[in-house]
Design a protein around this motif. Structure first.
Motif, PDB file in Angstrom:
ATOM      1  N   PHE A 235       0.848  -1.185   0.000  1.00  0.00           N
ATOM      2  CA  PHE A 235       0.000   0.000   0.000  1.00  0.00           C
ATOM      3  C   PHE A 235       0.894   1.249   0.000  1.00  0.00           C
ATOM      4  O   PHE A 235       2.092   1.179   0.297  1.00  0.00           O
ATOM      5  CB  PHE A 235      -0.911   0.033   1.231  1.00  0.00           C
ATOM      6  N   PHE A 236       0.273   2.386  -0.306  1.00  0.00           N
ATOM      7  CA  PHE A 236       0.986   3.661  -0.284  1.00  0.00           C
ATOM      8  C   PHE A 236       0.085   4.691   0.391  1.00  0.00           C
ATOM      9  O   PHE A 236      -1.132   4.745   0.132  1.00  0.00           O
ATOM     10  CB  PHE A 236       1.335   4.124  -1.692  1.00  0.00           C
ATOM     11  N   ALA A 237       0.677   5.485   1.276  1.00  0.00           N
ATOM     12  CA  ALA A 237      -0.081   6.515   1.988  1.00  0.00           C
ATOM     13  C   ALA A 237       0.700   7.821   1.964  1.00  0.00           C
ATOM     14  O   ALA A 237       1.926   7.828   2.039  1.00  0.00           O
ATOM     15  CB  ALA A 237      -0.339   6.077   3.430  1.00  0.00           C
ATOM     16  N   ILE A 244       3.281  10.036   6.076  1.00  0.00           N
ATOM     17  CA  ILE A 244       2.226  10.117   7.077  1.00  0.00           C
ATOM     18  C   ILE A 244       2.826  10.045   8.485  1.00  0.00           C
ATOM     19  O   ILE A 244       3.997   9.680   8.674  1.00  0.00           O
ATOM     20  CB  ILE A 244       1.203   8.976   6.884  1.00  0.00           C
ATOM     21  N   ASP A 245       1.988  10.347   9.441  1.00  0.00           N
ATOM     22  CA  ASP A 245       2.337  10.190  10.848  1.00  0.00           C
ATOM     23  C   ASP A 245       2.055   8.738  11.218  1.00  0.00           C
ATOM     24  O   ASP A 245       0.891   8.333  11.346  1.00  0.00           O
ATOM     25  CB  ASP A 245       1.502  11.152  11.691  1.00  0.00           C
ATOM     26  N   LEU A 266       7.086  -0.225   7.280  1.00  0.00           N
ATOM     27  CA  LEU A 266       6.830   1.094   6.704  1.00  0.00           C
ATOM     28  C   LEU A 266       8.133   1.652   6.161  1.00  0.00           C
ATOM     29  O   LEU A 266       9.173   1.570   6.811  1.00  0.00           O
ATOM     30  CB  LEU A 266       6.259   2.041   7.760  1.00  0.00           C
ATOM     31  N   LEU A 267       8.067   2.211   4.981  1.00  0.00           N
ATOM     32  CA  LEU A 267       9.236   2.835   4.371  1.00  0.00           C
ATOM     33  C   LEU A 267       8.851   4.233   3.917  1.00  0.00           C
ATOM     34  O   LEU A 267       8.073   4.404   2.967  1.00  0.00           O
ATOM     35  CB  LEU A 267       9.734   2.004   3.182  1.00  0.00           C
ATOM     36  N   THR A 273       4.553   7.330   2.181  1.00  0.00           N
ATOM     37  CA  THR A 273       4.981   6.179   2.973  1.00  0.00           C
ATOM     38  C   THR A 273       4.524   4.891   2.291  1.00  0.00           C
ATOM     39  O   THR A 273       3.333   4.736   1.972  1.00  0.00           O
ATOM     40  CB  THR A 273       4.386   6.239   4.390  1.00  0.00           C
ATOM     41  N   ASN A 274       5.465   3.972   2.044  1.00  0.00           N
ATOM     42  CA  ASN A 274       5.147   2.651   1.519  1.00  0.00           C
ATOM     43  C   ASN A 274       4.873   1.704   2.683  1.00  0.00           C
ATOM     44  O   ASN A 274       5.654   1.623   3.636  1.00  0.00           O
ATOM     45  CB  ASN A 274       6.300   2.116   0.673  1.00  0.00           C
TER      46      ASN A 274
END
Length: 642
Positions: A235-237, A244-245, A266-267, A273-274
Motif C-alpha cells: 500500500f501507499f499513503a 504520514i504520521d 513502513l518505508l 509512505t510505503n
C-alpha cells in the motif's frame, strides 16, 4: 443622455448659420456597447438641404457606412465592437437653402471605456480538500486599476453554479481584489464575474482539489496460493504529498472473514509512505478466497478486498494403455488466462490452474506422423484433473477392405461441449489421398485389434499439404484414417464353345490391390439373357460354380461382380459361344449274313440325336470287300433332330 448645442451668434440674422443639436445614449459607454446618436440641424425658417456624418478618430467611418434614419430628428446607432477605448471624434455637416452662410461643420466627441478583470493568481498553489482558496483578481477601467468603488460587484461560479465567498471580499494593494471560497474534490471550472456600473466581464481558471490524505493499494505479489505460502500486500499513503504520521495508522487483515496474522513494515520517502503487509496462508481449500485489508489513518479509511486462489493440481500424461509415453503439451485457456504444460520424455505433465471452465488444447507428437495430433475441447469444466487422458497410436491393425494411414486411440474423461481433432496420417500408406475416409469405432477389441461393432463414417476436411484430417466430434474412441481397397476378380470358364443347355463351369479367385487373396467375398454371376447365380470365395480366395448355357444359339456375356464390406467391388465379363449340337446315330442289324454271289437287302436306321436338323445328309458305305458292291442306295435325305 448627453446633449451638445452648437451655434454662432451674428449681428444680422440674415447671415446666421444652421444650428446642430446632438444627444448621445447611454451616458457611459463601454467596449461592446451600442451607442445611439441623435442630432438635429436647424436654420430658422430655412430648410436643411444636406447633412453628413464622418467619424475621424480612432477609426474612420464614412457617412455611407452609417444607417442614418429620421423621425422627429436624425439618429443612427453604432456597435462599439472595435478594439479601441478612449475618445471617439466625429463631424456633422449641415447645409440649408439660406442664400447667405448656409452650412455648418462641427466636431463632436464621446468617450468609450474598457472594463477588464483578470485572475492574477490562486492560492494555495496545490489545493487540498478543506483548504480555503483565495483568488486574486485585478480590475481595470481602461488601464487604471480600480481599488474601490461602490458600483463594483463580484460573483463566484464553480462549474456554472454560483457559490458564496467564505470571507468578505477585500482589496490588497499588491495582489488586487481577494475572493475566498471553498471547493469540493476534483477538477472544476472557476469563473469570477465582475460588474461595474451595469457592465460585466468574467475571467475563468481551471482548478483541481486533491485529497489531503491518500491511501492506495499497489498490489499483491501473487494471487495463486498454496497452503503455507506467504503473500505480500503493498500500500501507499501520503498526507499533503508527504509521509504520514505512523502513530496514526491502524491496520487489520482478514482471510474469508477470519483474522489473518501478519507482519508489516513502513518505508518513508519524500512523497509518502510505503506500507508492506506479509501474511502466511494456511489450510485453504482449492478454489477462490478473499483477503480483506483495512487501513485507517486519521479520518480516512481504505478497505481493499483481494481475490486469491488455491489452484487445482493438474497431472496426467499422453500415455498408452501399455505405458508408452508420447511427447506434447496441453494448454488451458479462458478469457485472457492461458497456461501450458509440457509433457516430459515419459509423456507426463503436471502443474496448477484455478478451477473453472476452459478451452483445452492438446498437441501430441506422433513420429513419424508429423505434426501428430491436435485436439481442442471447448467448455471443459475443470473441477478435478487426475490423469483423464489416454492416447495411443495403434500398430499392426488390419481391417478387411481398408488401407490404413493411421489408427488412433483417444480417450478423455472430461465433459466438453465440442471436440475438434486434427490427426496426421502417413502419406506413404495412402494410395489416393482424394479417397480418404475417416471411421470411428465405439467398441474396440484391443486383444483382436478390431472393432466389435460397425464402423461409423465421419465427415472430415483433408489437408493434403499437411497430411492431416480435421473434424468435429462429441465423444472419443478409436479413429481410423483409411481408404477403401479395391477388389480384383480373375475369371475363367472351362471352355469357350458350348451347346444348348450345356454345363458351364465358371471359376476364378479374388484379390485386393495389395495382392492378398480375399476369402468370403460374394461373387454374383449373370449370363446375360439367361440365368443368375451366386457363390462366395473360399478361405484361399477361390470360387467355382456350374451353370447352364442358354437354350438358344448365340454369343453370350457372363458378367461377374465380386464385393465385400468396405471393399470397392470389381466387375469382369467373359464371352461364350453357344450352338446346337449335331449328332447322328446308326443302327444296323448284325444278325444278317451275306454270302458271296448272293443279293441281300439290309435295312439301316439313322437317328439324329443332336439339337439341329441335318439337311441333305449323305450316306456313304465304305470298307466293303472288293468282290462286294452296293446295287442300290439313297445318297441324300433330310434328317430332323430327334
Amino acid at each position: 443622455m448627453k446633449k451638445y448645442l452648437f451655434f454662432l451668434l451674428f449681428l444680422s440674422t440674415a447671415f446666421a448659420k444652421p444650428l446642430i443639436d446632438v444627444s448621445i445614449s447611454p451616458d457611459e459607454l463601454w467596449l461592446g456597447d451600442e451607442v445611439k446618436i441623435r442630432f438635429n440641424c436647424s436654420d430658422g425658417n430655412y430648410s436643411i438641404q444636406k447633412f453628413e456624418v464622418l467619424f475621424t478618430n480612432p477609426i474612420m467611418i464614412p457617412n455611407s457606412s452609417l444607417n442614418i434614419q429620421k423621425s422627429s430628428d436624425y439618429y443612427f446607432s453604432l456597435n462599439l465592437v472595435y478594439p479601441y477605448s478612449g475618445k471617439y471624434t466625429y463631424q456633422i455637416y449641415c447645409e440649408s437653402d439660406n442664400a447667405g452662410e448656409n452650412s455648418t461643420l462641427a466636431d463632436f466627441e464621446f468617450f468609450v471605456y474598457n472594463l477588464s478583470a483578470n485572475i492574477e493568481s490562486i492560492k494555495p498553489g496545490k489545493i487540498y480538500e478543506g483548504d480555503e482558496i483565495k483568488a486574486f483578481v485585478k480590475v481595470k477601467r481602461n488601464e487604471l486599476e480600480i481599488n474601490a468603488s461602490s458600483d463594483l460587484f463580484f460573483k463566484i461560479f464553480l462549474d456554472n453554479s454560483q457559490i458564496q465567498p467564505s470571507t468578505p471580499i477585500y482589496y490588497d494593494s499588491s495582489k488586487g481584489w481577494v475572493l475566498s471560497f471553498f471547493s469540493p474534490l476534483g477538477k472544476h471550472k472557476l469563473k469570477i464575474e465582475t460588474s461595474l456600473s451595469q457592465k460585466s466581464v468574467s475571467a475563468e481558471r481551471d482548478i483541481e482539489v486533491y485529497k489531503s490524505i491518500e491511501l492506495s493499494f499497489l498490489g499483491i505479489d501473487k494471487t495463486e496460493v498454496n497452503p503455507e505460502d506467504y503473500v505480500t500486500l503493498r500500500f501507499f499513503a501520503k498526507e499533503r504529498d508527504y509521509k504520514i504520521d505512523n502513530s496514526s495508522l491502524s491496520i487489520s487483515l482478514l482471510l474469508d472473514n477470519s483474522s489473518l496474522p501478519f507482519n508489516y513494515s513502513l518505508l518513508d520517502s519524500l512523497d509518502g509512505t510505503n506500507i508492506e503487509l506479509k501474511a502466511r496462508v494456511t489450510n485453504i481449500s482449492v478454489g477462490d478466497h478473499t483477503i480483506s485489508a483495512r487501513l485507517g489513518y486519521k479520518n480516512q479509511t481504505l478497505i481493499k478486498d483481494v481475490q486469491i486462489i488455491r489452484p487445482l493440481k493438474i497431472e496426467g500424461g499422453f500415455i498408452s494403455d501399455d505405458g508408452f509415453g508420447y511427447s506434447g503439451k496441453i494448454k488451458f485457456k479462458r478469457d485472457s488466462f492461458e497456461r501450458s504444460f509440457i509433457a516430459n520424455t515419459s509423456g507426463y505433465f503436471s502443474g496448477f490452474i484455478p478451477k473453472g471452465k476452459y478451452d483445452v488444447e492438446m498437441e501430441i507428437k506422433d513420429y513419424p506422423n508429423y505434426p501428430g495430433v491436435k485436439i481442442i475441447l471447448d467448455d471443459v469444466d475443470i473441477n478435478s484433473f487426475e490423469d483423464p487422458i489416454r492416447f495411443d497410436v495403434l500398430k499392426d491393425v488390419s481391417i478387411d477392405g481398408l488401407g490404413l494411414g493411421a489408427v488412433y486411440l483417444i480417450k478423455a474423461n472430461l465433459e466438453f461441449s465440442k471436440a475438434t481433432l486434427e490427426l496426421a496420417y502417413d502419406q506413404k500408406k495412402i494410395v489416393n489421398e482424394s479417397e480418404i475416409i475417416i471411421y470411428k469405432c465405439e467398441d474396440w477389441n484391443f486383444a483382436k485389434r478390431q472393432c466389435n461393432v460397425e464402423l461409423e463414417e465421419i465427415d472430415a476436411i483433408v489437408d493434403k499439404d499437411k497430411n492431416t484430417v480435421k473434424f468435429d466430434d462429441s465423444s472419443f474412441s478409436v479413429f481410423l484414417i483409411s481408404y477403401r481397397k479395391k477388389l480384383s476378380l480373375n475369371l475363367m470358364t472351362d471352355k469357350k464353345n458350348y451347346n444348348l443347355n450345356d454345363i458351364v463351369t465358371i471359376s476364378g479367385y479374388v484379390q485386393d490391390d495389395d495382392g492378398n487373396y480375399i476369402s468370403d467375398a460374394e461373387v454374383k454371376i449373370k449370363i446375360l439373357g439367361s440365368s443368375s447365380y451366386s457363390t462366395k470365395t473360399d478361405k484361399n480366395g477361390y470360387f467355382l460354380l456350374q451353370a447352364f448355357s442358354p437354350q438358344s444359339e448365340g454369343v453370350f456375356k457372363i458378367e461377374t461382380i465380386t464385393s465385400k464390406s468396405k471393399f470397392i467391388q470389381d466387375i469382369k465379363t467373359v464371352e461364350i459361344n453357344v450352338t446346337k449340337s449335331r449328332k447322328l446315330v446308326l443302327f444296323l442289324d448284325d444278325s444278317y449274313k451275306l454270302y458271296e454271289g448272293e443279293n441281300i437287302t439290309i435295312p439301316l436306321k439313322i437317328v439324329n440325336t443332336g439339337q439341329a436338323d441335318i439337311p441333305l445328309a449323305k450316306i456313304n458305305i465304305t470298307d466293303l470287300p472288293d468282290n462286294f458292291k452296293i446295287i442300290a442306295k439313297q445318297e441324300e435325305r433330310d434328317i430332323k433332330a430327334g
